[in-house]
Design a protein around this motif. Structure first.
Motif, PDB file in Angstrom:
ATOM      1  N   LEU A 132      29.154  23.391  15.517  1.00  8.14           N
ATOM      2  CA  LEU A 132      29.372  24.459  14.434  1.00  8.14           C
ATOM      3  C   LEU A 132      29.394  25.857  14.724  1.00  8.14           C
ATOM      4  N   GLY A 133      28.420  26.208  15.517  1.00 11.62           N
ATOM      5  CA  GLY A 133      28.227  27.526  16.061  1.00 11.62           C
ATOM      6  C   GLY A 133      29.329  28.132  17.069  1.00 11.62           C
ATOM      7  N   GLU A 134      30.102  28.947  16.620  1.00 12.86           N
ATOM      8  CA  GLU A 134      31.264  29.579  17.435  1.00 12.86           C
ATOM      9  C   GLU A 134      31.167  30.875  17.504  1.00 12.86           C
ATOM     10  N   LYS A 135      31.686  31.585  18.442  1.00 11.81           N
ATOM     11  CA  LYS A 135      31.852  33.129  18.730  1.00 11.81           C
ATOM     12  C   LYS A 135      32.730  33.354  17.518  1.00 11.81           C
ATOM     13  N   GLY A 136      32.428  34.512  16.585  1.00 11.58           N
ATOM     14  CA  GLY A 136      33.215  34.663  15.524  1.00 11.58           C
ATOM     15  C   GLY A 136      32.258  34.518  14.226  1.00 11.58           C
ATOM     16  N   ASP A 137      31.286  33.537  14.351  1.00  9.55           N
ATOM     17  CA  ASP A 137      30.724  32.967  13.119  1.00  9.55           C
ATOM     18  C   ASP A 137      29.619  34.141  12.928  1.00  9.55           C
ATOM     19  N   TYR A 138      29.386  34.812  13.582  1.00 13.96           N
ATOM     20  CA  TYR A 138      28.504  36.084  13.729  1.00 13.96           C
ATOM     21  C   TYR A 138      28.589  37.115  14.621  1.00 13.96           C
ATOM     22  N   ASP A 139      28.374  38.420  14.356  1.00 18.37           N
ATOM     23  CA  ASP A 139      28.517  39.698  15.263  1.00 18.37           C
ATOM     24  C   ASP A 139      27.412  39.626  16.358  1.00 18.37           C
ATOM     25  N   ASP A 140      26.165  39.652  15.744  1.00 18.06           N
ATOM     26  CA  ASP A 140      24.894  39.672  16.454  1.00 18.06           C
ATOM     27  C   ASP A 140      24.041  38.549  16.551  1.00 18.06           C
ATOM     28  N   ASP A 141      23.467  38.208  17.413  1.00 19.26           N
ATOM     29  CA  ASP A 141      22.382  37.137  17.749  1.00 19.26           C
ATOM     30  C   ASP A 141      21.400  37.579  18.617  1.00 19.26           C
ATOM     31  N   GLU A 142      20.250  37.220  18.136  1.00 21.00           N
ATOM     32  CA  GLU A 142      19.040  37.291  19.240  1.00 21.00           C
ATOM     33  C   GLU A 142      17.879  36.567  18.694  1.00 21.00           C
ATOM     34  N   THR A 143      16.697  36.276  19.445  1.00 20.76           N
ATOM     35  CA  THR A 143      15.639  35.594  18.947  1.00 20.76           C
ATOM     36  C   THR A 143      14.915  36.521  18.358  1.00 20.76           C
ATOM     37  N   TRP A 144      14.392  36.512  17.049  1.00 19.37           N
ATOM     38  CA  TRP A 144      13.613  37.449  16.078  1.00 19.37           C
ATOM     39  C   TRP A 144      12.163  37.353  16.426  1.00 19.37           C
ATOM     40  N   THR A 145      11.613  36.208  16.908  1.00 17.21           N
ATOM     41  CA  THR A 145      10.286  36.114  17.166  1.00 17.21           C
ATOM     42  C   THR A 145      10.137  35.201  18.534  1.00 17.21           C
ATOM     43  N   SER A 146       8.900  35.773  19.052  1.00 13.30           N
ATOM     44  CA  SER A 146       8.695  34.640  20.337  1.00 13.30           C
ATOM     45  C   SER A 146       7.705  33.502  19.872  1.00 13.30           C
ATOM     46  N   TRP A 147       7.330  33.442  18.699  1.00 14.49           N
ATOM     47  CA  TRP A 147       6.327  32.537  18.233  1.00 14.49           C
ATOM     48  C   TRP A 147       7.030  31.206  18.481  1.00 14.49           C
ATOM     49  N   LYS A 148       6.240  30.204  18.947  1.00 11.81           N
ATOM     50  CA  LYS A 148       6.703  28.615  19.013  1.00 11.81           C
ATOM     51  C   LYS A 148       5.719  27.878  18.279  1.00 11.81           C
ATOM     52  N   ARG A 149       5.940  27.607  17.168  1.00 11.12           N
ATOM     53  CA  ARG A 149       5.072  26.691  16.185  1.00 11.12           C
ATOM     54  C   ARG A 149       4.600  25.506  16.839  1.00 11.12           C
ATOM     55  N   PHE A 150       5.655  24.682  17.471  1.00 13.40           N
ATOM     56  CA  PHE A 150       5.662  23.460  17.858  1.00 13.40           C
ATOM     57  C   PHE A 150       6.155  23.388  19.536  1.00 13.40           C
ATOM     58  N   GLY A 151       5.589  22.484  20.127  1.00 15.79           N
ATOM     59  CA  GLY A 151       6.012  22.332  21.792  1.00 15.79           C
ATOM     60  C   GLY A 151       7.603  22.481  21.915  1.00 15.79           C
ATOM     61  N   PHE A 152       8.230  21.855  20.864  1.00 20.24           N
ATOM     62  CA  PHE A 152       9.934  21.524  20.987  1.00 20.24           C
ATOM     63  C   PHE A 152      10.654  22.593  20.405  1.00 20.24           C
ATOM     64  N   VAL A 153       9.852  23.717  19.944  1.00 23.25           N
ATOM     65  CA  VAL A 153      10.643  24.944  19.535  1.00 23.25           C
ATOM     66  C   VAL A 153      11.569  25.410  20.820  1.00 23.25           C
ATOM     67  N   LYS A 154      12.988  25.382  20.436  1.00 25.77           N
ATOM     68  CA  LYS A 154      14.024  26.349  21.173  1.00 25.77           C
ATOM     69  C   LYS A 154      14.336  27.727  20.929  1.00 25.77           C
ATOM     70  N   GLU A 155      15.155  28.335  21.554  1.00 21.10           N
ATOM     71  CA  GLU A 155      15.777  29.568  21.495  1.00 21.10           C
ATOM     72  C   GLU A 155      16.133  29.305  19.714  1.00 21.10           C
ATOM     73  N   GLN A 156      17.082  28.372  19.656  1.00 22.59           N
ATOM     74  CA  GLN A 156      17.858  28.206  18.211  1.00 22.59           C
ATOM     75  C   GLN A 156      16.949  27.952  17.108  1.00 22.59           C
ATOM     76  N   HIS A 157      15.761  27.831  17.166  1.00 17.67           N
ATOM     77  CA  HIS A 157      14.615  27.762  16.124  1.00 17.67           C
ATOM     78  C   HIS A 157      14.084  29.084  15.871  1.00 17.67           C
ATOM     79  N   ARG A 158      14.534  30.143  16.764  1.00 17.25           N
ATOM     80  CA  ARG A 158      13.685  31.437  16.578  1.00 17.25           C
ATOM     81  C   ARG A 158      14.824  32.556  16.437  1.00 17.25           C
ATOM     82  N   ILE A 159      16.035  32.264  15.928  1.00 17.26           N
ATOM     83  CA  ILE A 159      17.251  33.037  16.144  1.00 17.26           C
ATOM     84  C   ILE A 159      17.453  33.829  14.807  1.00 17.26           C
ATOM     85  N   TYR A 160      18.030  35.025  14.903  1.00 17.15           N
ATOM     86  CA  TYR A 160      18.698  35.874  14.084  1.00 17.15           C
ATOM     87  C   TYR A 160      20.137  35.990  14.174  1.00 17.15           C
TER      88      TYR A 160
END
Length: 316
Positions: free
Chosen positions: A84-112
């Motif tokens: 679903l996520g393609e370029k153009g669906d958003y202008d800016d993206d970044e990880t807003w936090t480095s916190w990982k609640r669970f071991g399986f947390v990836k970048e897309q689970h911390r995205i802005y």
């Protein structure tokens, strides 16, 4: 012209906004009519900013929101929700936090994400939530929901959901709320967390909306009771806070979930648009912008002029 700008230099008084929203504080699909059109969506969002927060279901629907508001189209997907996520669906993206609640947390689970819609002067933002509410104590000093709440609340509209991640098996807390929402302080802690969302964000924007958690989670149908209990508890709290609820839970259940999702979990693009159709109408109702042509006009004011035929005869 259809696309009108209703934004002033000063926000409408919050109590007036809540008063307009009162009939729609709990809005369900059957109560609010047909799917929103592109022109209606643009009319609702012109000159306004919206913040969304939630999990991967909300994230994928955020992509759909942006695509639809910009082009009037949705996606065609092959069952892989990540597509679903393609370029153009958003202008800016970044990880807003480095916190990982669970071991399986990836970048897309911390995205802005952020996207601007220049033709109508609107914008959207999205923050991924690993938990309904977090503080620096929760995250060990890393960026938390408490830290970004002020930025989220700068938007005119906020649409939030948190549910599935709050039900996941939590080894650190030694509990599994998806198995039994009524045990181990699961309900108490969840209500505490979403009360913070209400107090720090949803009651501070013009229009604050909380979406019900959809069926059925990550353990086949074993979360159904917990999700329904969670939604009921949330509705009571949001009603007390004067926050609108976008109630989508009854749109599908476990037996027909494949008809509405891309993978048995994540709502497909057309279903996301159905959810936004409810939210758009609630936003329109709150602002009083009358962007929907199918709304029932208000009843005419009563008249007290007595027809001539009913007037008493005059004495001569």
């Amino acid at each position: 012209t259809l696309f009108r700008s209703f934004r002033s230099t000063q926000r409408p008084h919050k109590t007036k906004m809540v008063a307009r929203l009162l009939p729609f504080l709990l809005a369900t699909p059957g109560a609010l009519g047909k799917k929103v059109s592109h022109d209606e969506a643009k009319c609702v969002m012109e000159g306004r900013s919206i913040a969304m927060m939630g999990d991967s279901v909300s994230r994928d629907c955020y992509y759909v929101f942006n695509e639809f508001l910009e082009s009037g189209k949705t996606y065609k997907v092959d069952g892989n929700y990540e597509a679903l996520g393609e370029k153009g669906d958003y202008d800016d993206d970044e990880t807003w936090t480095s916190w990982k609640r669970f071991g399986f947390v990836k970048e897309q689970h911390r995205i802005y994400f952020k996207k601007d819609f220049d033709d109508i002067g609107a914008s959207s933002e999205f923050w991924f939530l690993q938990k309904a509410w977090s503080t620096s104590k929760t995250t060990g000093g890393k960026d938390s929901a408490e830290d970004i709440a002020g930025d989220v609340a700068k938007n005119d509209i906020a649409l939030i959901n948190s549910g599935w991640w709050d039900l996941k098996e939590d080894d650190d807390a030694d509990r599994y709320c998806g198995k039994d929402f009524g045990k181990d302080d699961c309900e108490k802690d969840y209500l505490d967390d979403i009360e913070h969302l209400a107090d720090e964000i949803l009651t501070k924007v013009d229009v604050g909306l909380f979406r019900t958690t959809s069926c059925c989670g990550e353990d086949k149908d074993r979360w159904v009771d917990a999700i329904e209990d969670m939604n009921d508890a949330m509705k009571d709290l949001m009603a007390d806070k004067g926050v609108g609820v976008v109630d989508i839970y009854d749109r599908y259940k476990y037996k027909n979930i494949d008809d509405y999702t891309t993978d048995g979990k994540h709502a497909d693009p057309d279903e996301c648009l159905e959810w936004f159709s409810i939210a758009f109408r609630m936003i329109d109702e709150a602002y009083g912008t009358n962007c929907f042509g199918d709304q029932v006009p208000p009843a005419p004011a009563p008249t007290y002029n007595c027809p001539d035929a009913l007037r008493p005869a005059e004495a001569y």
